[in-house]
Design a protein around this motif. Structure first.
Motif, mmCIF file in Angstrom:
data_model
loop_
_atom_site.group_PDB
_atom_site.id
_atom_site.type_symbol
_atom_site.label_atom_id
_atom_site.label_comp_id
_atom_site.label_asym_id
_atom_site.label_seq_id
_atom_site.Cartn_x
_atom_site.Cartn_y
_atom_site.Cartn_z
ATOM 1 N N LYS A 124 0.828 -1.215 0.000
ATOM 2 C CA LYS A 124 0.000 0.000 0.000
ATOM 3 C C LYS A 124 0.858 1.259 0.000
ATOM 4 N N ASN A 125 2.034 1.143 0.587
ATOM 5 C CA ASN A 125 2.956 2.275 0.659
ATOM 6 C C ASN A 125 4.020 2.232 -0.447
ATOM 7 N N GLY A 126 3.770 1.398 -1.459
ATOM 8 C CA GLY A 126 4.643 1.387 -2.638
ATOM 9 C C GLY A 126 5.971 0.690 -2.454
ATOM 10 N N ILE A 127 6.012 -0.338 -1.581
ATOM 11 C CA ILE A 127 7.257 -1.092 -1.398
ATOM 12 C C ILE A 127 7.015 -2.580 -1.607
ATOM 13 N N MET A 128 7.888 -3.174 -2.421
ATOM 14 C CA MET A 128 7.878 -4.626 -2.593
ATOM 15 C C MET A 128 9.034 -5.160 -1.748
ATOM 16 N N HIS A 129 8.804 -6.172 -0.921
ATOM 17 C CA HIS A 129 9.872 -6.646 -0.034
ATOM 18 C C HIS A 129 10.994 -7.317 -0.831
ATOM 19 N N GLY A 130 10.615 -8.157 -1.789
ATOM 20 C CA GLY A 130 11.615 -8.771 -2.667
ATOM 21 C C GLY A 130 12.142 -10.112 -2.176
ATOM 22 N N ASP A 131 11.952 -10.433 -0.900
ATOM 23 C CA ASP A 131 12.409 -11.737 -0.380
ATOM 24 C C ASP A 131 11.462 -12.179 0.732
ATOM 25 N N LEU A 132 10.184 -12.276 0.349
ATOM 26 C CA LEU A 132 9.131 -12.554 1.333
ATOM 27 C C LEU A 132 9.130 -14.042 1.698
ATOM 28 N N THR A 133 9.975 -14.404 2.669
ATOM 29 C CA THR A 133 10.043 -15.794 3.122
ATOM 30 C C THR A 133 9.867 -15.816 4.643
ATOM 31 N N THR A 134 9.538 -16.979 5.193
ATOM 32 C CA THR A 134 9.318 -17.060 6.646
ATOM 33 C C THR A 134 10.625 -16.893 7.442
ATOM 34 N N SER A 135 11.777 -16.922 6.747
ATOM 35 C CA SER A 135 13.064 -16.701 7.445
ATOM 36 C C SER A 135 13.305 -15.225 7.697
ATOM 37 N N ASN A 136 12.523 -14.369 7.041
ATOM 38 C CA ASN A 136 12.767 -12.931 7.148
ATOM 39 C C ASN A 136 11.783 -12.219 8.071
ATOM 40 N N PHE A 137 11.186 -12.995 8.986
ATOM 41 C CA PHE A 137 10.274 -12.422 9.982
ATOM 42 C C PHE A 137 10.600 -13.049 11.337
#
Ligand SMILES: Nc1ncnc2c1ncn2[C@@H]1O[C@H](COP(=O)(O)OP(=O)(O)OP(=O)(O)O)[C@@H](O)[C@H]1O
Ligand SMILES: [Mg+2]
Length: 220
Positions: A124-137
């Protein structure tokens, strides 16, 4: 200058290697009495050195900037303590908690919904994470912290947002096999609650397009 050298020496003495990543290393250390993480991006000997420096520097700067920007619209991210663009290193807050990849059962279902909300807020704020995996949370004190913005991009394109969703789905299929039927709908309900039904349908529609392309490529 002298202060900086003393600081660097102390950091080196107190560093503990936590993880050797594909791009660089993650060290646990201390910064002014606070637990900190030092994330480095190491030189790639097979890459042209000018290009290599440019890529590593670009990713370091992008990661530090977007971690801070995401915080400004309410996403829980580590505080950035220091950025060294010459050595391509970021010193940041050490978030104590459990990496979502290591969770099981109801906690994992809950975390996936939270990740859906986070992805929705970023998009919504115009950002794509690029590596959306469960290791990055990381779940810390009942909240989900987002890390690893090195591949993130400023974009509001449906196609780019769909790439984030597609990667997350792929990770659920590989790292959380057998739990997909609960985890993917949970993620989607979080995502939908933030972006709204129309946008949700458009992005999800594009996920199917990407998957269709994959199947077509596999047949050929
Ligand atoms: N700020 C932090 N607080 C706590 N742990 C962290 C932090 N940053 C990174 N880590 C730990 O280090 C791991 C790797 O960090 P990160 O994803 O940023 O690096 P990476 O090199 O991109 O790794 P990967 O290739 O696995 O994505 C995380 O999964 C997490 O366990
Ligand atoms: Mg990572």
């Amino acid at each position: 200058m002298a202060c900086n050298l003393i600081f660097c020496a102390l950091v080196v003495i107190l560093m503990k290697l936590l993880k050797k990543g594909a791009e660089g290393d993650i060290f646990a250390t201390m910064d002014q009495g606070r637990p900190a993480i030092l994330k480095t991006r190491n030189k790639k000997p097979y890459r042209n050195s000018l290009l290599d420096n440019k890529i590593r520097r670009q990713r370091t700067i992008r990661e530090a900037l977007i971690i801070s920007e995401a915080k400004s619209f309410g996403i829980f991210t580590p505080l950035i303590y220091r950025v060294n663009t010459k050595d391509c290193a970021i010193l940041m807050q050490h978030i104590r908690g459990a990496v979502v990849r290591n969770l099981r059962g109801k906690k994992l279902v809950w975390a996936c919904k939270e990740i859906g909300k986070i992805a929705g807020t970023l998009h919504k704020n115009g950002i794509m994470h690029g590596d959306l995996t469960t290791s990055n949370f990381i779940v810390s004190n009942g909240r989900v912290c987002t890390i690893d913005f090195g591949l993130s991009q400023k974009t509001s394109r449906i196609e780019d947002h769909a790439v984030d969703l597609r990667l997350f789905k792929e990770i659920l299929n590989s790292a959380h096999v057998g739990q997909m039927e609960k985890l993917w709908p949970s993620f989607l309900s979080g995502y939908r609650s933030v972006v709204g039904t129309d946008r949700f349908q458009s992005v999800l529609g594009y996920v199917s397009v990407i998957e269709g392309r994959g199947r077509y490529a596999a047949v050929i």
